[in-house]
Design an enzyme around this catalytic site. Sequence first.
Site, PDB file in Angstrom:
ATOM      1  N   LYS A 102      -4.978  -3.297   5.541  1.00 11.07           N
ATOM      2  CA  LYS A 102      -5.701  -4.265   4.491  1.00 11.07           C
ATOM      3  C   LYS A 102      -5.998  -5.322   5.221  1.00 11.07           C
ATOM      4  O   LYS A 102      -5.561  -6.114   6.011  1.00 11.07           O
ATOM      5  CB  LYS A 102      -4.469  -4.549   3.488  1.00 11.07           C
ATOM      6  CG  LYS A 102      -4.844  -5.193   2.381  1.00 11.07           C
ATOM      7  CD  LYS A 102      -3.594  -5.529   1.331  1.00 11.07           C
ATOM      8  CE  LYS A 102      -3.763  -6.118   0.081  1.00 11.07           C
ATOM      9  NZ  LYS A 102      -2.733  -6.421  -0.628  1.00 11.07           N
ATOM     10  N   HIS A 104      -7.120  -8.365   3.516  1.00  9.40           N
ATOM     11  CA  HIS A 104      -6.755  -9.509   2.710  1.00  9.40           C
ATOM     12  C   HIS A 104      -5.400  -9.553   2.167  1.00  9.40           C
ATOM     13  O   HIS A 104      -4.494  -8.752   2.495  1.00  9.40           O
ATOM     14  CB  HIS A 104      -7.880  -9.409   1.337  1.00  9.40           C
ATOM     15  CG  HIS A 104      -7.621  -8.402   0.631  1.00  9.40           C
ATOM     16  ND1 HIS A 104      -8.071  -7.178   0.882  1.00  9.40           N
ATOM     17  CD2 HIS A 104      -6.771  -8.020  -0.588  1.00  9.40           C
ATOM     18  CE1 HIS A 104      -7.802  -6.240  -0.083  1.00  9.40           C
ATOM     19  NE2 HIS A 104      -6.980  -6.965  -0.786  1.00  9.40           N
TER      20      HIS A 104
END
Length: 222
Positions: A102, A104
């Site tokens: 991921k 963010h």
Amino acid sequence: MSALREDFIRFAVECGVLRFGEFVTKAGRTSPYFFNAGLFNDGQSLGKLADYYAETLLQSGVGFDMLFGPAYKGIPLVAAVSMALAKKGRNVPFAYNRKEAKDHGEGGIIVGAPLKGRVVIIDDVISAGTSVNESVGIIRKSDAVPSVVLIALDRMERSGKDDALSEFSAVQEVQKAHGLTVLSIANLDDLLGYLEKAGTTEALNRYRKAVKAYRDKYGAMN
């Protein structure tokens, strides 16, 4: 066969998770039985499954500090087992991985508690060892110690294709490759023991010889 192992086999059969017939495995073999932990797909059955995992881990006496569940099947398993352990008085953190990092928010591929100490990898079965190999790499990269793999069923069969069979099972190869302890709630010998005891049940008795023949043909070295 311990009472816990026998009870688990019976539970898996009653839930339709452990089935008998003719099934083609990933290795291309025709197996007289099939185990699909993904069919523990409601709260009651998953909760009971988690109790079997937790009790197996506690009865083993191995030391551990946290749990890790490899994506994807290991994610609900690790959360459920963590809750089952807490109910038994052993509150431990857990984590799992994403398939893709991921970029963010908190980022990375790990969700949950930081990986540290002695880590138990929770999975359903070990087929080719790929999931365990990836989990070991993730854990060691975090400077934690992968110490135990806990699975539901050990098929105890030789890995590889029929024309190039290994002497060892996927579980044994994982143990040799990583120096890990592999625990299972039950194994193929337990399944055979259950079928022997259930021999008076015609529906199950007709599969007993087929499972034994499969064990004789593909069973790994002890």
